[in-house]
Enzyme design. Structure first.
Site, PDB file in Angstrom:
ATOM      1  N   SER A 109     -19.347  -8.424 -11.670  1.00 35.34           N
ATOM      2  CA  SER A 109     -19.174  -6.662 -11.349  1.00 35.34           C
ATOM      3  C   SER A 109     -20.457  -6.447 -10.671  1.00 35.34           C
ATOM      4  CB  SER A 109     -19.046  -5.939 -12.569  1.00 35.34           C
ATOM      5  OG  SER A 109     -20.095  -6.450 -13.517  1.00 35.34           O
ATOM      6  N   GLU A 110     -21.501  -6.906 -11.010  1.00 36.42           N
ATOM      7  CA  GLU A 110     -22.997  -6.318 -10.025  1.00 36.42           C
ATOM      8  C   GLU A 110     -23.769  -7.635 -10.026  1.00 36.42           C
ATOM      9  OE1 GLU A 110     -20.988  -2.360 -10.361  1.00 36.42           O
ATOM     10  OE2 GLU A 110     -21.590  -3.810 -12.084  1.00 36.42           O
ATOM     11  N   THR A 111     -24.271  -7.378  -8.921  1.00 31.43           N
ATOM     12  CA  THR A 111     -25.492  -8.407  -8.750  1.00 31.43           C
ATOM     13  C   THR A 111     -26.643  -7.405  -8.187  1.00 31.43           C
ATOM     14  OG1 THR A 111     -24.328 -10.372  -7.796  1.00 31.43           O
ATOM     15  CG2 THR A 111     -26.540 -10.358  -7.116  1.00 31.43           C
TER      16      THR A 111
END
Length: 292
Positions: A48-50
């Site tokens: 979902s996020e890096t």
């Protein structure tokens, strides 16, 4: 060819395979990454996020207290991400040997601070983003479409809809839905519904309800950011804390995001209403390097 340390972390999880996955990339100042490379790497990681974290002062990852921090979904950069901030702090403390009492992150949403809490939790301070309620009579066809798609129920005069001004998260509270109903939701956010959300300028829809073994529960749907559902969302609680404070007459909460992976959070709204402290555990799951 520079080599970067990269980690995957389960944030808001005390045990493996729960909470919300984030990737964390340690970016040394002598080898900065372009926006295009960060976005491409976030797409490659496909979580979902890096998060990309870089020291902003001497001492490197081990001794610095101030860091730059940016977050990318697989498709876009986002202005605020709580779980990936928690993940970055866990990597700095547990993997890179940083013993600072407070880690300070310069971000698109201003400075965020993460401190060690009780029982191994990390506690981060986020700017509060109180949602503004819309009158039922003012509900547009687009609002009704989003409510129906997210909840499977028709918008009525009892349905509360509010949108936060900074993050543009739409909160939907239907008093007819309990915690078990929210956990069982199977939203139908089709292409026309996504277009309705774009016209409204929202970045996500949060469905929330009173909890049974906690104060409130939620689910977070964000196809406008390339995420059908985010498992556990720290930034959502910068919106939900003031929303529920007005309804429960309290400022401290036990919250649960009841997605399939799920996660538990401790949430506290400051007395002045300006900030929210969101706490939880994090587990580093994978350690590696990448050559770019």
């Amino acid at each position: 060819m520079p080599t970067y340390k990269i980690f995957t972390v389960d944030a808001f999880a005390a045990a493996p395979f729960g909470g919300n996955q984030a990737a964390v990339v340690a970016v040394p100042p002598e080898h900065p990454l372009s926006d295009e490379t960060m976005q491409a790497l976030a797409g490659e990681m496909n979580v979902s996020e890096t998060a990309f974290v870089e020291p902003l002062e001497g001492g490197g990852f081990q001794a610095a207290e101030r860091f730059g921090l940016r977050w990318f979904t697989p498709t876009v950069e986002v202005p605020l991400c709580g779980h990936a901030t928690l993940a970055a702090a866990q990597v700095l403390r547990g993997e890179l040997g940083n013993a600072s009492g407070a880690l300070r992150f310069a971000t698109l949403s201003g400075e965020l601070v993460v401190r060690a809490g009780a029982d191994g939790r990390l506690e981060m301070t986020l700017p509060a983003d109180p949602p503004a309620a819309a009158a039922a009579a003012a509900a547009t066809d687009d609002v009704r479409a989003l409510v129906a798609a997210a909840t499977g129920r028709r918008h009525t005069d009892a349905t509360e809809v509010a949108v936060s001004p900074a993050l543009r998260y739409m909160v939907v509270h239907d008093p007819g839905l309990g915690a078990a109903d929210v956990a069982a939701l199977e939203p139908g956010i089709t292409a026309p519904v996504v277009e309705a959300g774009r016209r409204l300028g929202v970045r996500a829809v949060i469905v929330t309800a009173r909890g049974t073994d906690c104060d409130f529960v939620s689910r977070f749907f964000a196809p406008w950011c390339g995420i059908d559902e985010d498992p556990v969302t720290g930034s959502a609680h910068a919106v939900l804390a003031p929303f529920w404070a007005a309804r429960l007459g309290r400022r401290s909460f036990a919250a649960r995001q009841c997605s399939r992976r799920g996660g538990d959070l401790r949430v506290a709204l400051a007395d002045d209403g300006a900030t929210v402290v969101v706490g939880g555990h994090a587990r580093v799951m994978i350690r590696g390097t990448i050559d770019l």
